[in-house]
Enzyme design. Structure first.
Site, PDB file in Angstrom:
ATOM      1  N   ARG A  66       0.993  -1.482  -0.180  1.00  0.00           N
ATOM      2  CA  ARG A  66       0.220  -0.278  -0.069  1.00  0.00           C
ATOM      3  C   ARG A  66       1.064   1.272   0.163  1.00  0.00           C
ATOM      4  O   ARG A  66       2.330   1.323   0.450  1.00  0.00           O
ATOM      5  CB  ARG A  66      -1.059   0.241   1.003  1.00  0.00           C
ATOM      6  CG  ARG A  66      -1.894  -0.584   1.008  1.00  0.00           C
ATOM      7  CD  ARG A  66      -3.033  -0.605   2.037  1.00  0.00           C
ATOM      8  NE  ARG A  66      -3.218   0.294   2.371  1.00  0.00           N
ATOM      9  CZ  ARG A  66      -3.023   0.980   3.339  1.00  0.00           C
ATOM     10  NH1 ARG A  66      -2.945   1.239   4.528  1.00  0.00           N
ATOM     11  NH2 ARG A  66      -4.272   2.491   3.693  1.00  0.00           N
ATOM     12  N   LYS A 131       2.521  -7.926  12.232  1.00  0.00           N
ATOM     13  CA  LYS A 131       2.517  -7.174  10.988  1.00  0.00           C
ATOM     14  C   LYS A 131       2.212  -9.543  10.794  1.00  0.00           C
ATOM     15  O   LYS A 131       2.817  -9.589  10.569  1.00  0.00           O
ATOM     16  CB  LYS A 131       2.436  -6.903  10.148  1.00  0.00           C
ATOM     17  CG  LYS A 131       2.233  -6.739   8.582  1.00  0.00           C
ATOM     18  CD  LYS A 131       2.023  -5.516   8.198  1.00  0.00           C
ATOM     19  CE  LYS A 131       1.483  -5.666   6.310  1.00  0.00           C
ATOM     20  NZ  LYS A 131       1.192  -4.721   5.872  1.00  0.00           N
ATOM     21  N   ARG A 265      -1.623   4.546  12.891  1.00  0.00           N
ATOM     22  CA  ARG A 265      -0.911   3.731  13.797  1.00  0.00           C
ATOM     23  C   ARG A 265      -1.014   3.560  15.536  1.00  0.00           C
ATOM     24  O   ARG A 265      -1.756   5.268  15.888  1.00  0.00           O
ATOM     25  CB  ARG A 265       0.243   4.502  14.062  1.00  0.00           C
ATOM     26  CG  ARG A 265       0.804   4.925  12.690  1.00  0.00           C
ATOM     27  CD  ARG A 265       2.156   3.398  12.273  1.00  0.00           C
ATOM     28  NE  ARG A 265       2.536   3.337  11.113  1.00  0.00           N
ATOM     29  CZ  ARG A 265       2.305   3.289  10.193  1.00  0.00           C
ATOM     30  NH1 ARG A 265       0.986   2.693   9.959  1.00  0.00           N
ATOM     31  NH2 ARG A 265       2.821   3.274   8.670  1.00  0.00           N
TER      32      ARG A 265
HETATM   33  C1  BTN Z   1       0.338  -3.873   2.738  1.00  0.00           C
HETATM   34  O1  BTN Z   1       0.718  -4.276   3.208  1.00  0.00           O
HETATM   35  O2  BTN Z   1       1.160  -2.597   2.486  1.00  0.00           O
HETATM   36  C2  BTN Z   1      -0.211  -4.885   1.221  1.00  0.00           C
HETATM   37  C3  BTN Z   1       0.618  -5.935   0.411  1.00  0.00           C
HETATM   38  C4  BTN Z   1       0.291  -6.428  -0.292  1.00  0.00           C
HETATM   39  C5  BTN Z   1       0.992  -7.985  -0.439  1.00  0.00           C
HETATM   40  C6  BTN Z   1       0.051  -8.660  -1.751  1.00  0.00           C
HETATM   41  S1  BTN Z   1       1.351  -9.363  -2.048  1.00  0.00           S
HETATM   42  C7  BTN Z   1       0.015 -10.410  -3.062  1.00  0.00           C
HETATM   43  C8  BTN Z   1      -0.020  -9.376  -4.120  1.00  0.00           C
HETATM   44  N1  BTN Z   1       1.427  -8.436  -5.438  1.00  0.00           N
HETATM   45  C9  BTN Z   1       1.553  -7.813  -5.313  1.00  0.00           C
HETATM   46  O3  BTN Z   1       2.497  -7.290  -5.785  1.00  0.00           O
HETATM   47  N2  BTN Z   1       1.103  -7.516  -3.899  1.00  0.00           N
HETATM   48  C10 BTN Z   1       0.146  -8.018  -3.105  1.00  0.00           C
END
Ligand code: BTN
Length: 267
Positions: A66, A131, A265
């Site tokens: 994100r 996390k 947060r």
């Molecule tokens: C976050 O917490 O910032 C979101 C992370 C999301 C990761 C997943 S892994 C599978 C899919 N492909 C990506 O490039 N991102 C999501």
């Protein structure tokens, strides 16, 4: 269910067994490596891939998180996949989708035996504020009801991760007495996502809101909201609204916050 292997030992029989009656709702493509399952599945969806297409990769070389962040994962230590889903045309735009996905994942992992999973608005899964999983939802351009839902689950914490990072992360292996096969985990997640999406499409987030709020790690706590282009905001977390907006009590006034570019947060 169609499963396409591309140079990966993904066990399709195991996946089919754990998908059970949901098998026909998914079309799974398993890759050894790709840049990002979200990016690749967005391309596949734009080229006509049907709702229910799943792309799972052993390794991502440019995983997306994100707010423009990079999602780090290493082979064997994480389950990284994306699911394409089209919500009914007559449904409202899925504004609470990231919360719905988080709830479904928490329920699926709990059914596998992982206790103590909490949610963090809008879409992280935590265990004791570490996390466990992240979610990145990207809508198809011009199609607000067609979503690529990217999910990254930490199966274990890589031994090579610096301590400063590893203390903020937890692996599913430490929550399960016996670690499940990744096919069983993926099957359980997809089945629960399909069930939860059905409820969401039929009844909206109102039907899931109570369950989501009971799991929210920050309910009643003072939190800080971080924005990309605005000063931080502090308030007491008072739950979520029927469209998934975060409700904050700021000096006695309840205010709503919604949008993908906000992070929460502890204060
Ligand atoms: C976050 O917490 O910032 C979101 C992370 C999301 C990761 C997943 S892994 C599978 C899919 N492909 C990506 O490039 N991102 C999501």
């Amino acid at each position: 269910m169609a499963v396409h292997h591309i140079d990966t030992p993904f066990d399709l029989v195991g996946l089919r067994r754990s998908l059970d009656s949901h098998t026909c709702r998914f079309d799974v493509v398993a890759l050894a490596e790709c840049a990002s399952t979200n990016v690749q599945l967005l391309e596949m969806a734009e080229a006509g891939a049907p709702s229910g297409t799943v792309l799972v990769a052993e390794r991502q070389t440019a995983g997306r998180g994100r707010r423009g962040r990079i999602w780090h994962s290493s082979t064997g230590d994480s389950l990284t996949f994306s699911l394409f889903w089209r919500f009914p045309e007559d449904s409202r735009a899925p504004s609470a989708l990231s919360l719905v996905v988080g709830l479904a994942i928490a329920q699926a992992l709990e059914n596998l035996g992982a206790g103590g999973i909490a949610l963090k608005w809008p879409n992280d899964l935590l265990h004791e504020n570490r996390k466990l999983a992240g979610i990145l939802i990207e809508l198809l351009p011009g199609a607000p009801r067609a979503a690529v839902i990217g999910i990254g689950i930490n199966l274990s914490v890589p031994a090579t991760l610096p301590e400063a990072l590893s203390e903020h992360v937890i692996g599913l292996d430490s929550l399960l007495g016996v670690m499940s096969a990744r096919e069983a985990i993926l099957g359980a997640l997809l089945a629960e996502l399909a069930n939860t999406f059905d409820i969401y499409s039929d009844q909206g987030f109102a039907a899931l809101r109570g369950a989501w709020q009971r799991r929210h790690y920050f309910t009643g706590r003072t939190v800080r909201l971080l924005f990309d282009h605005a000063p931080d905001v502090y308030g007491i977390c008072a739950g979520v609204d029927e469209d998934g907006a975060l409700l904050l009590d700021i000096e006695g006034i309840c205010q709503r916050f919604i949008g993908g570019e906000i992070s929460l947060r502890p204060a």
